[in-house]
Motif scaffolding. Structure first.
Motif, PDB file in Angstrom:
ATOM      1  N   ARG A 102      97.123 170.019  -9.063  1.00  0.00           N
ATOM      2  CA  ARG A 102      98.418 170.242  -8.422  1.00  0.00           C
ATOM      3  C   ARG A 102      99.541 169.445  -9.094  1.00  0.00           C
ATOM      4  NH1 ARG A 102      98.414 172.563  -3.333  1.00  0.00           N
ATOM      5  NH2 ARG A 102     100.102 171.224  -2.586  1.00  0.00           N
ATOM      6  N   SER A 103      99.232 168.251  -9.547  1.00  0.00           N
ATOM      7  CA  SER A 103     100.268 167.436 -10.190  1.00  0.00           C
ATOM      8  C   SER A 103     100.763 168.091 -11.478  1.00  0.00           C
ATOM      9  CB  SER A 103      99.770 166.012 -10.456  1.00  0.00           C
ATOM     10  OG  SER A 103      98.685 166.026 -11.358  1.00  0.00           O
ATOM     11  N   THR A 104      99.882 168.789 -12.162  1.00  0.00           N
ATOM     12  CA  THR A 104     100.299 169.524 -13.363  1.00  0.00           C
ATOM     13  C   THR A 104     101.267 170.637 -12.981  1.00  0.00           C
ATOM     14  OG1 THR A 104      98.203 169.058 -14.464  1.00  0.00           O
ATOM     15  CG2 THR A 104      99.502 170.894 -15.326  1.00  0.00           C
ATOM     16  N   PHE A 105     100.929 171.385 -11.944  1.00  0.00           N
ATOM     17  CA  PHE A 105     101.832 172.442 -11.481  1.00  0.00           C
ATOM     18  C   PHE A 105     103.191 171.848 -11.127  1.00  0.00           C
ATOM     19  CE2 PHE A 105     103.982 174.901  -8.276  1.00  0.00           C
ATOM     20  CZ  PHE A 105     103.872 176.202  -8.741  1.00  0.00           C
ATOM     21  N   TYR A 106     103.189 170.766 -10.331  1.00  0.00           N
ATOM     22  CA  TYR A 106     104.444 170.179  -9.854  1.00  0.00           C
ATOM     23  C   TYR A 106     105.242 169.492 -10.957  1.00  0.00           C
ATOM     24  CZ  TYR A 106     103.157 171.296  -5.070  1.00  0.00           C
ATOM     25  OH  TYR A 106     102.833 171.965  -3.908  1.00  0.00           O
ATOM     26  N   SER A 107     104.624 169.240 -12.085  1.00  0.00           N
ATOM     27  CA  SER A 107     105.400 168.663 -13.199  1.00  0.00           C
ATOM     28  C   SER A 107     106.295 169.723 -13.847  1.00  0.00           C
ATOM     29  CB  SER A 107     104.473 168.023 -14.234  1.00  0.00           C
ATOM     30  OG  SER A 107     103.684 168.991 -14.871  1.00  0.00           O
ATOM     31  N   TYR A 108     106.022 170.997 -13.565  1.00  0.00           N
ATOM     32  CA  TYR A 108     106.828 172.088 -14.126  1.00  0.00           C
ATOM     33  C   TYR A 108     107.645 172.841 -13.080  1.00  0.00           C
ATOM     34  CZ  TYR A 108     103.798 171.375 -18.148  1.00  0.00           C
ATOM     35  OH  TYR A 108     103.123 170.824 -19.199  1.00  0.00           O
ATOM     36  N   TYR A 109     107.099 172.966 -11.877  1.00  0.00           N
ATOM     37  CA  TYR A 109     107.737 173.795 -10.852  1.00  0.00           C
ATOM     38  C   TYR A 109     107.731 173.070  -9.514  1.00  0.00           C
ATOM     39  CZ  TYR A 109     106.664 177.171 -14.477  1.00  0.00           C
ATOM     40  OH  TYR A 109     106.555 177.804 -15.683  1.00  0.00           O
ATOM     41  N   GLU A 110     108.770 173.334  -8.721  1.00  0.00           N
ATOM     42  CA  GLU A 110     108.894 172.728  -7.395  1.00  0.00           C
ATOM     43  C   GLU A 110     107.921 173.364  -6.404  1.00  0.00           C
ATOM     44  OE1 GLU A 110     112.388 172.747  -4.134  1.00  0.00           O
ATOM     45  OE2 GLU A 110     112.973 172.145  -6.166  1.00  0.00           O
ATOM     46  N   ASP A 111     107.791 174.701  -6.498  1.00  0.00           N
ATOM     47  CA  ASP A 111     106.908 175.447  -5.613  1.00  0.00           C
ATOM     48  C   ASP A 111     106.691 176.842  -6.206  1.00  0.00           C
ATOM     49  OD1 ASP A 111     109.293 176.826  -5.088  1.00  0.00           O
ATOM     50  OD2 ASP A 111     109.585 175.864  -3.145  1.00  0.00           O
ATOM     51  N   VAL A 112     106.002 177.699  -5.480  1.00  0.00           N
ATOM     52  CA  VAL A 112     105.710 179.046  -5.970  1.00  0.00           C
ATOM     53  C   VAL A 112     106.996 179.845  -6.166  1.00  0.00           C
ATOM     54  CG1 VAL A 112     104.523 181.215  -5.459  1.00  0.00           C
ATOM     55  CG2 VAL A 112     103.418 179.049  -4.903  1.00  0.00           C
ATOM     56  N   ASN A 113     107.935 179.691  -5.248  1.00  0.00           N
ATOM     57  CA  ASN A 113     109.204 180.420  -5.369  1.00  0.00           C
ATOM     58  C   ASN A 113     109.998 179.989  -6.596  1.00  0.00           C
ATOM     59  OD1 ASN A 113     108.870 182.068  -3.099  1.00  0.00           O
ATOM     60  ND2 ASN A 113     109.584 180.447  -1.739  1.00  0.00           N
ATOM     61  N   SER A 114     109.987 178.710  -6.931  1.00  0.00           N
ATOM     62  CA  SER A 114     110.714 178.265  -8.130  1.00  0.00           C
ATOM     63  C   SER A 114     110.042 178.794  -9.394  1.00  0.00           C
ATOM     64  CB  SER A 114     110.849 176.743  -8.168  1.00  0.00           C
ATOM     65  OG  SER A 114     109.607 176.116  -8.383  1.00  0.00           O
ATOM     66  N   LEU A 115     108.714 178.912  -9.359  1.00  0.00           N
ATOM     67  CA  LEU A 115     107.990 179.519 -10.488  1.00  0.00           C
ATOM     68  C   LEU A 115     108.427 180.973 -10.657  1.00  0.00           C
ATOM     69  CD1 LEU A 115     105.742 179.962 -12.607  1.00  0.00           C
ATOM     70  CD2 LEU A 115     104.121 180.136 -10.702  1.00  0.00           C
ATOM     71  N   MET A 116     108.457 181.719  -9.562  1.00  0.00           N
ATOM     72  CA  MET A 116     108.869 183.119  -9.634  1.00  0.00           C
ATOM     73  C   MET A 116     110.328 183.229 -10.062  1.00  0.00           C
ATOM     74  SD  MET A 116     108.241 186.258  -9.627  1.00  0.00           S
ATOM     75  CE  MET A 116     106.780 186.777  -8.787  1.00  0.00           C
ATOM     76  N   SER A 117     111.174 182.352  -9.567  1.00  0.00           N
ATOM     77  CA  SER A 117     112.588 182.371  -9.963  1.00  0.00           C
ATOM     78  C   SER A 117     112.744 182.143 -11.461  1.00  0.00           C
ATOM     79  CB  SER A 117     113.377 181.305  -9.204  1.00  0.00           C
ATOM     80  OG  SER A 117     113.457 181.627  -7.850  1.00  0.00           O
ATOM     81  N   GLN A 118     111.964 181.219 -12.001  1.00  0.00           N
ATOM     82  CA  GLN A 118     112.044 180.952 -13.441  1.00  0.00           C
ATOM     83  C   GLN A 118     111.583 182.169 -14.243  1.00  0.00           C
ATOM     84  OE1 GLN A 118     113.328 178.165 -15.131  1.00  0.00           O
ATOM     85  NE2 GLN A 118     113.196 179.726 -16.711  1.00  0.00           N
ATOM     86  N   ILE A 119     110.530 182.815 -13.798  1.00  0.00           N
ATOM     87  CA  ILE A 119     110.046 184.020 -14.475  1.00  0.00           C
ATOM     88  C   ILE A 119     111.122 185.103 -14.439  1.00  0.00           C
ATOM     89  CG2 ILE A 119     108.377 185.919 -14.316  1.00  0.00           C
ATOM     90  CD1 ILE A 119     106.364 183.769 -13.245  1.00  0.00           C
TER      91      ILE A 119
END
Length: 193
Positions: free
Chosen positions: A43-60
């Motif tokens: 999880r820490s790896t995920f959070y080092s790039y994205y705030e949450d699932v929605n921010s990941l989708m927003s970046q995409i």
């Protein structure tokens, strides 16, 4: 340099995990835990790039919008858009598919608004701004419907076939289908002869 490659790889794995999950369930049901488990990261790896699932989708989505905006600046913007969809089939299958985001689709529709109205203003100088606004809504929602069908059919038509269909329907309306049967030009729907 190795860090850049590692970052690129990790972001790619995270995105692929999200895409795989979105094939099965809507974005609102996808969790960071789901993504991490599938991507085999913590999880820490995920959070080092994205705030949450929605921010990941927003970046995409932002990355896609940047590519689309770049294509809209060329004279062959429509061909460029279809090629972009074709080159990113997995991505567009998710974004436009059954678990896609209607907000993304709405934003996609209006990306070409200014460019289209500028071109139409040159082509049809007597057209009112209101008429062009309604024409854009009609054509753009039709285009999105065609793109959705194309994605849902697993890209059954070629890019050329989709391009010809959209262009023909946009320029000639439904009468395009009549002329298309035998290779004839479509009839003018406004002629009453």
């Amino acid at each position: 340099m190795a860090t850049d490659r590692r970052t690129k790889y990790t972001k790619s794995v995270i995105r692929e995990a999200l895409f795989d999950l979105l094939k099965e369930k809507p974005l609102a049901k996808v969790t960071v835990t789901d993504i991490c488990k599938l991507a085999d990261i913590n999880r820490s790896t995920f959070y080092s790039y994205y705030e949450d699932v929605n921010s990941l989708m927003s970046q995409i989505q932002n990355d896609v919008f940047e590519d689309i905006l770049a294509s809209l600046t060329t004279d062959n913007w429509f061909d460029d858009l279809l090629n972009l969809v074709d080159k990113n089939k997995d991505l567009f299958s998710i974004l436009i598919g059954p678990h896609g985001d209607t907000g993304f689709i709405r934003q996609l529709i209006y990306l070409g608004y200014d460019n289209s109205l500028r071109v139409w203003g040159e082509m049809y100088p007597k057209a009112s701004a209101t008429d062009m606004d309604y024409a854009y809504a009609y054509i753009s929602y039709g285009l999105m419907g065609i793109l959705e069908n194309w994605v849902a059919s697993n890209y059954a038509l070629s890019i050329d076939e989709v391009g010809r269909l959209v262009y023909g329907l946009s320029m000639y309306g439904i009468s395009f289908l009549e002329g298309n049967k035998e290779g004839r030009e479509p009839m003018n729907p406004l002629s009453f002869e």
